[in-house]
Write a protein that holds these residues in place. Structure first.
Motif, PDB file in Angstrom:
ATOM      1  N   GLY A 245      33.195  13.171  59.797  1.00 34.34           N
ATOM      2  CA  GLY A 245      34.090  11.898  60.835  1.00 34.34           C
ATOM      3  C   GLY A 245      35.026  13.072  61.212  1.00 34.34           C
ATOM      4  N   TYR A 246      35.656  13.028  62.903  1.00 40.12           N
ATOM      5  CA  TYR A 246      37.056  13.791  63.742  1.00 40.12           C
ATOM      6  C   TYR A 246      37.576  13.833  62.908  1.00 40.12           C
ATOM      7  CZ  TYR A 246      34.262  11.351  67.362  1.00 40.12           C
ATOM      8  OH  TYR A 246      33.346  10.440  68.282  1.00 40.12           O
ATOM      9  N   VAL A 247      38.635  14.825  63.463  1.00 42.08           N
ATOM     10  CA  VAL A 247      39.969  15.949  62.935  1.00 42.08           C
ATOM     11  C   VAL A 247      40.944  14.577  62.427  1.00 42.08           C
ATOM     12  CG1 VAL A 247      41.262  17.162  62.895  1.00 42.08           C
ATOM     13  CG2 VAL A 247      38.737  17.937  63.949  1.00 42.08           C
ATOM     14  N   THR A 248      41.731  14.219  61.451  1.00 44.69           N
ATOM     15  CA  THR A 248      42.393  13.942  61.136  1.00 44.69           C
ATOM     16  C   THR A 248      43.575  14.221  60.688  1.00 44.69           C
ATOM     17  OG1 THR A 248      41.496  13.318  58.680  1.00 44.69           O
ATOM     18  CG2 THR A 248      40.754  11.520  60.921  1.00 44.69           C
ATOM     19  N   LYS A 249      44.860  13.746  60.888  1.00 45.20           N
ATOM     20  CA  LYS A 249      46.477  14.063  60.086  1.00 45.20           C
ATOM     21  C   LYS A 249      46.015  14.628  58.417  1.00 45.20           C
ATOM     22  CE  LYS A 249      49.709  11.561  61.480  1.00 45.20           C
ATOM     23  NZ  LYS A 249      50.316  10.903  61.632  1.00 45.20           N
ATOM     24  N   GLN A 250      45.240  13.516  57.879  1.00 48.22           N
ATOM     25  CA  GLN A 250      44.864  13.845  56.343  1.00 48.22           C
ATOM     26  C   GLN A 250      43.994  15.292  56.457  1.00 48.22           C
ATOM     27  OE1 GLN A 250      44.155  11.483  57.946  1.00 48.22           O
ATOM     28  NE2 GLN A 250      46.278   9.560  57.108  1.00 48.22           N
ATOM     29  N   MET A 251      42.743  15.204  57.245  1.00 47.58           N
ATOM     30  CA  MET A 251      42.327  16.732  56.768  1.00 47.58           C
ATOM     31  C   MET A 251      43.181  17.993  57.171  1.00 47.58           C
ATOM     32  SD  MET A 251      39.111  15.901  59.322  1.00 47.58           S
ATOM     33  CE  MET A 251      37.490  14.857  58.719  1.00 47.58           C
ATOM     34  N   ILE A 252      44.106  18.391  58.128  1.00 42.96           N
ATOM     35  CA  ILE A 252      45.122  19.608  58.411  1.00 42.96           C
ATOM     36  C   ILE A 252      45.662  19.610  57.488  1.00 42.96           C
ATOM     37  CG2 ILE A 252      46.807  19.700  59.319  1.00 42.96           C
ATOM     38  CD1 ILE A 252      45.324  18.566  62.429  1.00 42.96           C
ATOM     39  N   ASN A 253      46.478  18.207  56.590  1.00 48.87           N
ATOM     40  CA  ASN A 253      46.841  18.120  55.976  1.00 48.87           C
ATOM     41  C   ASN A 253      46.409  18.462  54.129  1.00 48.87           C
ATOM     42  OD1 ASN A 253      49.351  17.564  56.687  1.00 48.87           O
ATOM     43  ND2 ASN A 253      49.001  15.063  56.462  1.00 48.87           N
ATOM     44  N   LYS A 254      45.182  18.683  54.133  1.00 45.23           N
ATOM     45  CA  LYS A 254      44.560  18.814  52.877  1.00 45.23           C
ATOM     46  C   LYS A 254      44.697  20.348  53.490  1.00 45.23           C
ATOM     47  CE  LYS A 254      40.145  18.132  50.806  1.00 45.23           C
ATOM     48  NZ  LYS A 254      38.658  18.143  50.991  1.00 45.23           N
TER      49      LYS A 254
END
Length: 308
Positions: A245-254
């Motif tokens: 998927g596209y970059v999300t806030k959840q990915m960054i927070n991971k």
């Protein structure tokens, strides 16, 4: 978009006709195109510093080898003037190419960021993605060993060791090349303690450039570097190491602890991705613009973020 970025410092105005010059992720008429001062400081190694190239305007380099990386990316290695020369450029610096198309009279200028270290003697290497109708990428892909191209250094982001406590890099497609250049420079410097987190997005797994290189950096520097790859379309054989998927806030927070003092975020990729992550650039691409998108939601300001 091509592996090109904006954000460089302006030196003098170069009015070269009414064609189009592509600088970073925005198009400009060449009457608006600004040549940028070459920024090639001495690397820390004193022996290498003695061999640093003296970039005086555009320098013609000969293609040494061409390797097809995937369906639209080539790895091109050019020979420096002699076997003892090094580029000596500092991160993040690209090399601006100049050529005049066959049958044309208006020069074409395109900046590409080397993926080879600045202290490698004798050669400089690029990863070049070809785009339909791309005058710069098309020319680069057409080169065969023995052909020449003119280059000139352009600094796009000034970095000093330990300038930041930690850095978050969000990249898309061929926008990874300046990120890789800076990541390598930071991690290979034992005096630089900066920690790096990377989120890198692509269409497919085959489009992930420098994948093995980043994986090796993560293995070599587990306390200083961590990454997350994400693609729009996963292979059936995916082992779960790549997100979808596209970059999300959840990915960054991971992989990112969140906003705190001493941080810097760099965003490099296609305009739509940059806008979604950090807000669109301003001034037709000449200015950083205000921060928007996911980074604004996470509390970041203009001072915290740099967009390519």
């Amino acid at each position: 978009m091509a592996a090109l970025r904006t954000g460089f410092k302006v030196a003098s105005l170069g009015a070269v006709g009414a064609g189009v010059a592509y600088t970073g992720y925005q198009y400009y008429t060449t009457t608006q195109f600004f040549f940028v001062r070459a920024h090639a400081e001495l690397p820390s190694d004193s022996k290498a510093a003695l061999k640093k190239m003296e970039w005086k305007g555009f320098t013609e380099l000969k293609l040494q080898s061409s390797e097809q990386v995937n369906h639209n990316v080539k790895k091109l290695t050019f020979a420096l003037p002699d076997d003892d020369s090094i580029t000596g450029i500092t991160p993040i610096t690209s090399l601006l190419t100049q050529h005049t198309p066959d049958g044309g009279f208006i020069p074409v200028f395109r900046p590409y960021t080397p993926v080879s270290d600045n202290d490698i003697a004798g050669t400089v290497t690029f990863m070049i993605k070809k785009y339909p109708g791309g005058k710069g990428s098309g020319k680069m892909h057409s080169l065969v060993p023995g052909d020449t191209m003119k280059f000139k250094p352009l600094q796009e982001f000034e970095y000093k060791p330990n300038q930041f406590k930690s850095m978050l890099f969000v990249a898309g497609g061929s926008g990874i090349t300046p990120i890789y250049q800076l990541t390598r420079a930071i991690l290979k410097n034992p005096e630089d303690k900066t920690k790096i987190s990377l989120v890198y997005a692509n269409n497919t797994e085959e489009d992930i450039l420098l994948r093995q290189e980043f994986e090796e950096l993560e293995r070599q520097y587990p306390d200083r570097f961590q990454k997350l790859f994400t693609v729009s379309k996963l292979n059936q054989a995916n082992d779960g190491s790549i997100a979808q998927g596209y970059v999300t806030k959840q990915m960054i927070n991971k992989i990112w602890a969140g906003k705190e003092a001493g941080q810097k975020v760099l965003v490099s990729g296609p305009p739509a991705m940059v806008e979604a992550i950090a807000g669109a650039k301003g001034g037709f691409g000449w200015t950083q613009g205000s921060v928007g998108g996911i980074l604004k939601e996470l509390g970041y300001t203009k001072e915290d973020v740099h967009k390519f």
